[in-house]
Design a protein around this motif. Structure first.
Motif, PDB file in Angstrom:
ATOM      1  N   GLN A 167       0.770  -1.109  -0.122  1.00 30.14           N
ATOM      2  CA  GLN A 167      -0.038  -0.161  -0.035  1.00 30.14           C
ATOM      3  C   GLN A 167       0.887   1.353   0.088  1.00 30.14           C
ATOM      4  OE1 GLN A 167      -2.700   0.247   3.162  1.00 30.14           O
ATOM      5  NE2 GLN A 167      -4.001   2.047   2.182  1.00 30.14           N
ATOM      6  N   VAL A 168       0.593   2.200  -0.774  1.00 28.21           N
ATOM      7  CA  VAL A 168       1.302   3.609  -0.881  1.00 28.21           C
ATOM      8  C   VAL A 168       0.662   4.287   0.268  1.00 28.21           C
ATOM      9  CG1 VAL A 168       1.704   5.655  -2.309  1.00 28.21           C
ATOM     10  CG2 VAL A 168       1.224   3.395  -3.543  1.00 28.21           C
ATOM     11  N   THR A 169       1.769   4.907   0.928  1.00 30.02           N
ATOM     12  CA  THR A 169       1.447   5.669   2.234  1.00 30.02           C
ATOM     13  C   THR A 169       1.890   7.086   2.018  1.00 30.02           C
ATOM     14  OG1 THR A 169       3.481   5.094   3.172  1.00 30.02           O
ATOM     15  CG2 THR A 169       1.741   3.467   3.821  1.00 30.02           C
ATOM     16  N   GLN A 170       2.529   7.203   0.941  1.00 29.84           N
ATOM     17  CA  GLN A 170       2.929   9.027   0.892  1.00 29.84           C
ATOM     18  C   GLN A 170       3.108   9.390  -0.377  1.00 29.84           C
ATOM     19  OE1 GLN A 170       6.293  10.014   3.424  1.00 29.84           O
ATOM     20  NE2 GLN A 170       6.165  12.044   2.499  1.00 29.84           N
ATOM     21  N   THR A 171       2.991  10.241  -0.897  1.00 25.35           N
ATOM     22  CA  THR A 171       3.234  10.906  -2.257  1.00 25.35           C
ATOM     23  C   THR A 171       3.189  12.210  -2.163  1.00 25.35           C
ATOM     24  OG1 THR A 171       2.769  10.884  -4.619  1.00 25.35           O
ATOM     25  CG2 THR A 171       0.648  10.834  -3.138  1.00 25.35           C
ATOM     26  N   ASP A 172       3.995  13.026  -3.160  1.00 23.60           N
ATOM     27  CA  ASP A 172       3.912  14.507  -3.319  1.00 23.60           C
ATOM     28  C   ASP A 172       2.897  15.146  -4.231  1.00 23.60           C
ATOM     29  OD1 ASP A 172       5.774  14.918  -1.312  1.00 23.60           O
ATOM     30  OD2 ASP A 172       7.385  14.756  -2.942  1.00 23.60           O
ATOM     31  N   ASP A 173       2.432  14.168  -5.005  1.00 24.82           N
ATOM     32  CA  ASP A 173       1.456  14.384  -5.968  1.00 24.82           C
ATOM     33  C   ASP A 173      -0.022  14.382  -5.855  1.00 24.82           C
ATOM     34  OD1 ASP A 173       0.040  14.179  -8.547  1.00 24.82           O
ATOM     35  OD2 ASP A 173       1.962  13.907  -9.720  1.00 24.82           O
ATOM     36  N   SER A 174      -0.485  15.514  -5.929  1.00 20.78           N
ATOM     37  CA  SER A 174      -2.241  15.522  -5.396  1.00 20.78           C
ATOM     38  C   SER A 174      -2.730  14.597  -6.341  1.00 20.78           C
ATOM     39  CB  SER A 174      -2.580  16.740  -5.574  1.00 20.78           C
ATOM     40  OG  SER A 174      -2.120  17.473  -4.391  1.00 20.78           O
ATOM     41  N   PHE A 175      -2.464  14.445  -7.904  1.00 24.37           N
ATOM     42  CA  PHE A 175      -3.181  13.805  -8.753  1.00 24.37           C
ATOM     43  C   PHE A 175      -3.031  12.250  -8.515  1.00 24.37           C
ATOM     44  CE2 PHE A 175      -3.031  17.584 -10.920  1.00 24.37           C
ATOM     45  CZ  PHE A 175      -4.542  17.739 -11.540  1.00 24.37           C
ATOM     46  N   GLU A 176      -1.742  11.862  -8.144  1.00 20.02           N
ATOM     47  CA  GLU A 176      -1.429  10.576  -7.729  1.00 20.02           C
ATOM     48  C   GLU A 176      -2.311  10.150  -6.457  1.00 20.02           C
ATOM     49  OE1 GLU A 176       2.399   7.618  -6.879  1.00 20.02           O
ATOM     50  OE2 GLU A 176       2.677   9.819  -7.064  1.00 20.02           O
ATOM     51  N   ALA A 177      -2.287  10.808  -5.543  1.00 16.10           N
ATOM     52  CA  ALA A 177      -2.985  10.756  -4.246  1.00 16.10           C
ATOM     53  C   ALA A 177      -4.704  10.536  -4.658  1.00 16.10           C
ATOM     54  CB  ALA A 177      -2.837  11.799  -3.296  1.00 16.10           C
ATOM     55  N   LEU A 178      -5.100  11.340  -5.534  1.00 17.72           N
ATOM     56  CA  LEU A 178      -6.419  11.100  -5.904  1.00 17.72           C
ATOM     57  C   LEU A 178      -6.872   9.695  -6.491  1.00 17.72           C
ATOM     58  CD1 LEU A 178      -9.297  12.404  -6.285  1.00 17.72           C
ATOM     59  CD2 LEU A 178      -8.269  13.162  -8.710  1.00 17.72           C
ATOM     60  N   GLN A 179      -5.776   9.233  -7.396  1.00 21.60           N
ATOM     61  CA  GLN A 179      -6.086   7.728  -7.944  1.00 21.60           C
ATOM     62  C   GLN A 179      -5.758   6.735  -6.657  1.00 21.60           C
ATOM     63  OE1 GLN A 179      -7.028   7.340 -10.855  1.00 21.60           O
ATOM     64  NE2 GLN A 179      -7.140   9.543 -11.234  1.00 21.60           N
ATOM     65  N   ILE A 180      -4.835   7.172  -5.979  1.00 19.59           N
ATOM     66  CA  ILE A 180      -4.646   6.275  -4.734  1.00 19.59           C
ATOM     67  C   ILE A 180      -6.063   5.951  -3.919  1.00 19.59           C
ATOM     68  CG2 ILE A 180      -3.334   5.607  -2.528  1.00 19.59           C
ATOM     69  CD1 ILE A 180      -1.018   6.987  -4.062  1.00 19.59           C
ATOM     70  N   SER A 181      -6.610   7.292  -3.692  1.00 19.36           N
ATOM     71  CA  SER A 181      -7.814   7.324  -2.769  1.00 19.36           C
ATOM     72  C   SER A 181      -8.871   6.636  -3.465  1.00 19.36           C
ATOM     73  CB  SER A 181      -8.217   8.808  -2.715  1.00 19.36           C
ATOM     74  OG  SER A 181      -9.588   8.890  -2.123  1.00 19.36           O
ATOM     75  N   LYS A 182      -9.000   6.838  -4.798  1.00 20.21           N
ATOM     76  CA  LYS A 182     -10.138   6.065  -5.512  1.00 20.21           C
ATOM     77  C   LYS A 182      -9.814   4.409  -5.389  1.00 20.21           C
ATOM     78  CE  LYS A 182     -11.193   9.573  -8.974  1.00 20.21           C
ATOM     79  NZ  LYS A 182     -11.167  10.018 -10.420  1.00 20.21           N
ATOM     80  N   ASN A 183      -8.454   4.014  -5.450  1.00 26.39           N
ATOM     81  CA  ASN A 183      -8.318   2.587  -5.346  1.00 26.39           C
ATOM     82  C   ASN A 183      -8.465   1.908  -4.146  1.00 26.39           C
ATOM     83  OD1 ASN A 183      -7.640   2.480  -8.281  1.00 26.39           O
ATOM     84  ND2 ASN A 183      -5.421   2.713  -7.866  1.00 26.39           N
ATOM     85  N   GLU A 184      -8.047   2.830  -3.169  1.00 25.29           N
ATOM     86  CA  GLU A 184      -8.213   2.342  -1.846  1.00 25.29           C
ATOM     87  C   GLU A 184      -9.425   2.459  -1.156  1.00 25.29           C
ATOM     88  OE1 GLU A 184      -5.524   0.414  -0.374  1.00 25.29           O
ATOM     89  OE2 GLU A 184      -4.455   0.470  -1.857  1.00 25.29           O
ATOM     90  N   ARG A 185      -9.808   3.584  -1.164  1.00 23.81           N
ATOM     91  CA  ARG A 185     -11.178   3.757  -0.503  1.00 23.81           C
ATOM     92  C   ARG A 185     -12.528   3.924  -1.246  1.00 23.81           C
ATOM     93  NH1 ARG A 185      -9.238   6.702   4.212  1.00 23.81           N
ATOM     94  NH2 ARG A 185      -7.681   5.533   4.620  1.00 23.81           N
ATOM     95  N   GLY A 186     -12.245   3.756  -2.622  1.00 17.89           N
ATOM     96  CA  GLY A 186     -13.690   3.534  -3.577  1.00 17.89           C
ATOM     97  C   GLY A 186     -13.988   4.818  -3.993  1.00 17.89           C
ATOM     98  N   GLY A 187     -13.318   5.982  -3.609  1.00 12.83           N
ATOM     99  CA  GLY A 187     -13.894   7.091  -4.020  1.00 12.83           C
ATOM    100  C   GLY A 187     -12.788   8.342  -3.673  1.00 12.83           C
ATOM    101  N   VAL A 188     -13.287   9.658  -3.757  1.00 11.01           N
ATOM    102  CA  VAL A 188     -12.497  10.601  -3.087  1.00 11.01           C
ATOM    103  C   VAL A 188     -12.631  10.888  -1.972  1.00 11.01           C
ATOM    104  CG1 VAL A 188     -11.896  13.273  -3.828  1.00 11.01           C
ATOM    105  CG2 VAL A 188     -12.585  11.918  -5.572  1.00 11.01           C
ATOM    106  N   ASP A 189     -11.439  11.039  -1.152  1.00 15.35           N
ATOM    107  CA  ASP A 189     -11.479  11.045   0.394  1.00 15.35           C
ATOM    108  C   ASP A 189     -10.429  12.111   0.574  1.00 15.35           C
ATOM    109  OD1 ASP A 189     -10.870  10.901   3.239  1.00 15.35           O
ATOM    110  OD2 ASP A 189     -11.211   8.782   3.196  1.00 15.35           O
ATOM    111  N   ILE A 190     -10.805  13.429   0.679  1.00 18.07           N
ATOM    112  CA  ILE A 190      -9.909  14.447   0.839  1.00 18.07           C
ATOM    113  C   ILE A 190      -9.062  14.428   2.000  1.00 18.07           C
ATOM    114  CG2 ILE A 190      -9.732  17.278   1.185  1.00 18.07           C
ATOM    115  CD1 ILE A 190     -10.550  16.252  -1.552  1.00 18.07           C
ATOM    116  N   SER A 191      -9.550  14.124   3.053  1.00 20.79           N
ATOM    117  CA  SER A 191      -8.645  13.828   4.262  1.00 20.79           C
ATOM    118  C   SER A 191      -7.433  12.699   4.118  1.00 20.79           C
ATOM    119  CB  SER A 191      -9.514  13.497   5.555  1.00 20.79           C
ATOM    120  OG  SER A 191     -10.273  11.997   5.276  1.00 20.79           O
ATOM    121  N   TYR A 192      -8.032  11.583   3.324  1.00 18.32           N
ATOM    122  CA  TYR A 192      -6.969  10.719   3.064  1.00 18.32           C
ATOM    123  C   TYR A 192      -5.941  11.235   2.095  1.00 18.32           C
ATOM    124  CZ  TYR A 192      -4.952   5.944   1.564  1.00 18.32           C
ATOM    125  OH  TYR A 192      -4.141   4.936   1.115  1.00 18.32           O
TER     126      TYR A 192
END
Length: 160
Positions: free
Chosen positions: A118-143
């Motif tokens: 599991q990815v736990t850190q990234t500097d890229d907001s777009f990458e974090a958005l994709q990770i959020s969709k994959n891990e949480r099933g949607g956009v989770d701003i706090s994540y």
């Protein structure tokens, strides 16, 4: 018993060929060994363990092929096609165009599966958005904030 989807169905052993039961038993042994090699890889086994199990798989495969021919031979496919994992088993051979020669696939000699990390850190907001969709099933701003260490307004600004 043949595994079909989520249930076991009792199948009659064909009377032809005479060694049908032995062939099916050999393919079950290969299927189980193949599954084991894939499972230990997904669990993150070390290279030594993988090599040992691949040697075992190779031995079982070579013994089967010497006695009964390629897994993808017409007779073997006919005997095992109803098994729920038949496609997994048959995919461990690559057939030539004329279907007269079968070669072993990479599962016999290479690591074909990497364990999930599991990815736990990234500097890229777009990458974090994709990770959020994959891990949480949607956009989770706090994540996304947690992944990027950025505040809410910065993330919204970067994502547009």
């Amino acid at each position: 018993m043949i595994a079909k989807a989520d249930e076991m169905i009792k199948e009659e052993i064909p009377t032809s060929p005479k060694d049908a039961l032995d062939r099916i038993a050999g393919m079950i042994e290969l299927r189980d060994s193949l599954r084991y090699v894939l499972n230990i890889q997904s669990e993150g086994c070390d290279d030594e363990t993988l090599k040992r199990e691949q040697l075992s798989l190779n031995y079982k495969y070579d013994r089967f092929v010497k006695k009964y021919g390629y897994l993808n031979s017409q007779t073997n496919v006919k005997l095992f096609k109803e098994d729920g994992d038949s496609s997994l088993l048959f995919a461990c051979e690559e057939l030539s165009e004329d279907k007269k020669i079968a070669t072993k696939t990479d599962v016999f000699s290479k690591r074909t599966i990497r364990p999930y990390t599991q990815v736990t850190q990234t500097d890229d907001s777009f990458e974090a958005l994709q990770i959020s969709k994959n891990e949480r099933g949607g956009v989770d701003i706090s994540y996304i904030e947690e992944l990027t260490k950025k505040d809410y307004d910065t993330i919204l600004n970067e994502l547009g």
